[in-house]
Design an enzyme around this catalytic site. Structure first.
Site, PDB file in Angstrom:
ATOM      1  N   CYS A  27       1.066  -1.381   0.283  1.00 27.27           N
ATOM      2  CA  CYS A  27       0.210  -0.006   0.039  1.00 27.27           C
ATOM      3  C   CYS A  27       0.547   0.866  -0.406  1.00 27.27           C
ATOM      4  O   CYS A  27       0.450   1.935  -0.330  1.00 27.27           O
ATOM      5  CB  CYS A  27      -1.097   0.185   0.946  1.00 27.27           C
ATOM      6  SG  CYS A  27      -1.660  -1.314   1.143  1.00 27.27           S
ATOM      7  N   ASN A  79     -10.202  -0.393  -0.475  1.00 27.23           N
ATOM      8  CA  ASN A  79      -8.638  -0.165  -0.585  1.00 27.23           C
ATOM      9  C   ASN A  79      -8.350  -0.514  -1.517  1.00 27.23           C
ATOM     10  O   ASN A  79      -7.767  -1.883  -2.326  1.00 27.23           O
ATOM     11  CB  ASN A  79      -8.396  -1.370   0.470  1.00 27.23           C
ATOM     12  CG  ASN A  79      -6.750  -1.171   1.377  1.00 27.23           C
ATOM     13  OD1 ASN A  79      -6.346  -0.396   0.516  1.00 27.23           O
ATOM     14  ND2 ASN A  79      -5.956  -1.441   2.358  1.00 27.23           N
ATOM     15  N   HIS A 100      -3.842   7.375   2.619  1.00 26.82           N
ATOM     16  CA  HIS A 100      -3.916   5.920   2.348  1.00 26.82           C
ATOM     17  C   HIS A 100      -5.605   5.261   3.066  1.00 26.82           C
ATOM     18  O   HIS A 100      -6.063   5.384   3.898  1.00 26.82           O
ATOM     19  CB  HIS A 100      -3.366   4.701   2.725  1.00 26.82           C
ATOM     20  CG  HIS A 100      -3.446   3.458   2.119  1.00 26.82           C
ATOM     21  ND1 HIS A 100      -3.817   3.050   1.194  1.00 26.82           N
ATOM     22  CD2 HIS A 100      -3.352   2.413   2.793  1.00 26.82           C
ATOM     23  CE1 HIS A 100      -3.780   1.845   1.078  1.00 26.82           C
ATOM     24  NE2 HIS A 100      -3.613   1.389   1.868  1.00 26.82           N
TER      25      HIS A 100
HETATM   26  N1  ACO Z   1     -18.665 -10.400   7.523  1.00 23.89           N
HETATM   27  C1  ACO Z   1     -19.367 -10.579   8.570  1.00 23.89           C
HETATM   28  N2  ACO Z   1     -18.168 -11.064   9.651  1.00 23.89           N
HETATM   29  C2  ACO Z   1     -17.174 -11.242   9.328  1.00 23.89           C
HETATM   30  C3  ACO Z   1     -16.280 -10.697   8.007  1.00 23.89           C
HETATM   31  C4  ACO Z   1     -17.145 -10.102   6.898  1.00 23.89           C
HETATM   32  N3  ACO Z   1     -17.115  -9.834   5.840  1.00 23.89           N
HETATM   33  N4  ACO Z   1     -15.026 -10.741   8.581  1.00 23.89           N
HETATM   34  C5  ACO Z   1     -14.993 -11.712   9.933  1.00 23.89           C
HETATM   35  N5  ACO Z   1     -16.019 -11.467  10.366  1.00 23.89           N
HETATM   36  C6  ACO Z   1     -16.113 -12.417  11.976  1.00 23.89           C
HETATM   37  C7  ACO Z   1     -15.317 -12.396  11.902  1.00 23.89           C
HETATM   38  O1  ACO Z   1     -15.016 -13.950  11.323  1.00 23.89           O
HETATM   39  C8  ACO Z   1     -15.023 -12.464  13.799  1.00 23.89           C
HETATM   40  O2  ACO Z   1     -16.209 -13.258  13.734  1.00 23.89           O
HETATM   41  P1  ACO Z   1     -16.179 -13.760  15.687  1.00 23.89           P
HETATM   42  O3  ACO Z   1     -16.089 -13.047  16.644  1.00 23.89           O
HETATM   43  O4  ACO Z   1     -18.015 -15.113  15.535  1.00 23.89           O
HETATM   44  O5  ACO Z   1     -14.719 -14.920  15.237  1.00 23.89           O
HETATM   45  C9  ACO Z   1     -15.994 -11.550  13.671  1.00 23.89           C
HETATM   46  O6  ACO Z   1     -16.474 -11.207  12.717  1.00 23.89           O
HETATM   47  C10 ACO Z   1     -15.431 -10.552  14.096  1.00 23.89           C
HETATM   48  O7  ACO Z   1     -13.620 -10.347  13.144  1.00 23.89           O
HETATM   49  P2  ACO Z   1     -12.112  -9.709  13.997  1.00 23.89           P
HETATM   50  O8  ACO Z   1     -11.619  -9.591  12.103  1.00 23.89           O
HETATM   51  O9  ACO Z   1     -12.349  -9.283  15.376  1.00 23.89           O
HETATM   52  O10 ACO Z   1     -13.126  -7.914  13.059  1.00 23.89           O
HETATM   53  P3  ACO Z   1     -12.636  -6.885  13.560  1.00 23.89           P
HETATM   54  O11 ACO Z   1     -13.548  -6.092  14.027  1.00 23.89           O
HETATM   55  O12 ACO Z   1     -10.959  -6.180  13.472  1.00 23.89           O
HETATM   56  O13 ACO Z   1     -12.830  -6.055  12.135  1.00 23.89           O
HETATM   57  C11 ACO Z   1     -10.952  -5.560   9.951  1.00 23.89           C
HETATM   58  C12 ACO Z   1     -11.710  -7.116  10.540  1.00 23.89           C
HETATM   59  C13 ACO Z   1     -12.171  -5.142   9.391  1.00 23.89           C
HETATM   60  C14 ACO Z   1     -10.308  -6.589   9.100  1.00 23.89           C
HETATM   61  C15 ACO Z   1     -10.213  -5.192  10.469  1.00 23.89           C
HETATM   62  O14 ACO Z   1      -9.764  -5.537  11.765  1.00 23.89           O
HETATM   63  C16 ACO Z   1      -9.274  -3.974  10.153  1.00 23.89           C
HETATM   64  O15 ACO Z   1      -9.579  -3.333   9.444  1.00 23.89           O
HETATM   65  N6  ACO Z   1      -7.841  -4.205  10.369  1.00 23.89           N
HETATM   66  C17 ACO Z   1      -6.653  -3.215   9.635  1.00 23.89           C
HETATM   67  C18 ACO Z   1      -6.685  -4.302   8.171  1.00 23.89           C
HETATM   68  C19 ACO Z   1      -7.202  -3.817   6.710  1.00 23.89           C
HETATM   69  O16 ACO Z   1      -7.005  -2.535   6.543  1.00 23.89           O
HETATM   70  N7  ACO Z   1      -6.118  -4.523   5.871  1.00 23.89           N
HETATM   71  C20 ACO Z   1      -6.134  -4.177   4.476  1.00 23.89           C
HETATM   72  C21 ACO Z   1      -4.182  -3.568   4.233  1.00 23.89           C
HETATM   73  S1  ACO Z   1      -3.297  -2.513   5.464  1.00 23.89           S
HETATM   74  C22 ACO Z   1      -3.695  -1.669   4.709  1.00 23.89           C
HETATM   75  O17 ACO Z   1      -3.934  -1.238   3.662  1.00 23.89           O
HETATM   76  C23 ACO Z   1      -3.840  -0.320   6.144  1.00 23.89           C
END
Ligand code: ACO
Length: 323
Positions: free
Chosen positions: A113, A280, A250
């Site tokens: 990124c 993203n 970003h």
């Molecule tokens: N739809 C529904 N439920 C989902 C989905 C989905 N698409 N994806 C995951 N879940 C579920 C999980 O299975 C989990 O279920 P469980 O509690 O029964 O196990 C629950 O939702 C919570 O999952 P988490 O991973 O804890 O959710 P979180 O609140 O952390 O959000 C997310 C996940 C959005 C990916 C967040 O962690 C995030 O944005 N992280 C940053 C990652 C990022 O931006 N990466 C991109 C590349 S790096 C960059 O560009 C900065």
């Protein structure tokens, strides 16, 4: 002393729009989950014939047009991409061929990124050294090609697109400063786990592959790191928070963007946010956001912009720019 300035911007999005409602039909997810966790509402996905260099060509031609320059003027091409068309030739060279430019240096760099900010930093140095008069700096991605469309944890996050700027010499800065960092100790938190010299045989054998991510950990490190990066950029350049006209971050996640805005005591009205429309798009996200805000008239000549990014590696970086 010579500086570089952004003479023009351009971007391109593939025509296929995929909404959160469309994704509900593909994996077990909901519009509400995606919007509240990430801010994303829709993303554009490339058609099979649209490779990263195809998207880059559209963005580059638009950037040149907005700079009042032509392909004949270009003497340097650098492309940030995580999703090159091929292992080689590099995507910069493929873009060069598409534009009908010959002989100038053209290359791609892969810092996930952070690809655009790294590319901007490199091009800025060549222009400032007096070696380059018209640099094409592009971020382009077809992330939809490396996403596992069965993994709801990642497939809802990413989109395809390209953005570009043209850098030309100037007596006034322009690109005031760039600050680049990386730390490979985080490599396992976010990656595409196969490459030409590692696991390629498994890919050839048809083992399913896609981006893998420990989202929670990525989130925490991103927020922490971007906060330090903002402090560093302000301090090293003797800038106060209130001097910045626009934050151009970003576009990974609205909550990460909001935390950077909080750090700057900046209202969200002064932050360029496109994540709802683009998802993203990795290396393409900052130049896409920049071009969107230049074209809709929010970002104007003379304003001070802070661009900041964070991505796989981890890599991170900022650019302080007088537009
Ligand atoms: N739809 C529904 N439920 C989902 C989905 C989905 N698409 N994806 C995951 N879940 C579920 C999980 O299975 C989990 O279920 P469980 O509690 O029964 O196990 C629950 O939702 C919570 O999952 P988490 O991973 O804890 O959710 P979180 O609140 O952390 O959000 C997310 C996940 C959005 C990916 C967040 O962690 C995030 O944005 N992280 C940053 C990652 C990022 O931006 N990466 C991109 C590349 S790096 C960059 O560009 C900065």
């Amino acid at each position: 002393m010579t500086h570089s300035r952004i003479a023009g911007t351009g971007s391109y999005l593939p025509s296929r729009l995929v909404t959160n409602a469309d994704l509900e039909k593909m994996v077990e997810t909901s519009d509400e989950w995606i919007r509240t966790r990430t801010g994303i509402e829709r993303r554009h996905l490339a058609a099979p014939e649209e490779t990263s260099s195809v998207l880059a060509e559209h963005a580059a031609r638009r950037a040149l047009r907005s700079a009042g320059l032509t392909v004949e003027d270009v003497d340097f091409i650098v492309v940030g991409t995580t999703t090159p068309d091929l292992v080689f030739p590099n995507t910069g060279t493929l873009l060069q061929q598409r534009l009908g430019i010959h002989n100038c240096p053209a290359f791609a760099l892969e810092t996930a990124c952070s690809g655009f900010i790294y590319a901007l930093s490199v091009a800025d140095k060549f222009v400032r050294a007096g070696e380059v008069k018209c640099a094409l700096v592009v971020g382009t991605e077809c992330l939809s090609r490396i996403v596992d469309w069965n993994d709801r944890g990642t497939c809802v996050l990413f989109g395809d697109g390209a953005g570009a700027v043209v850098l030309t010499p100037s007596t006034e800065p322009g690109i005031i400063a760039t600050h680049l960092h990386s730390d490979g100790k985080y490599q396992d938190l976010l990656k595409f786990p196969f490459g030409p010299s590692s696991g390629f045989d498994q890919l050839r054998a048809g083992v399913p592959a896609g981006i893998t991510m420990q989202g929670n950990e990525v989130f925490k490190v991103a927020v922490r790191t971007l906060s330090r990066l903002v402090d560093e950029t302000l301090a090293k350049n003797g800038i106060n928070k209130d001097q910045i006209d626009w934050l151009v971050p970003h576009q990974a996640n609205l909550r990460i963007i909001q935390s950077a805005a909080d750090k700057l005591d900046m209202p969200m009205e002064k932050v360029i946010v496109t994540v709802q429309d683009h998802g993203n798009t990795s290396a393409a996200s900052i130049p896409l956001a920049l071009d969107t805000a230049v074209r809709d008239g929010r970002i104007r000549r003379g304003q001070l912009l802070l661009m900041e990014t964070f991505g796989g590696g981890f890599t991170w970086g900022s650019a302080l720019v007088r537009y």
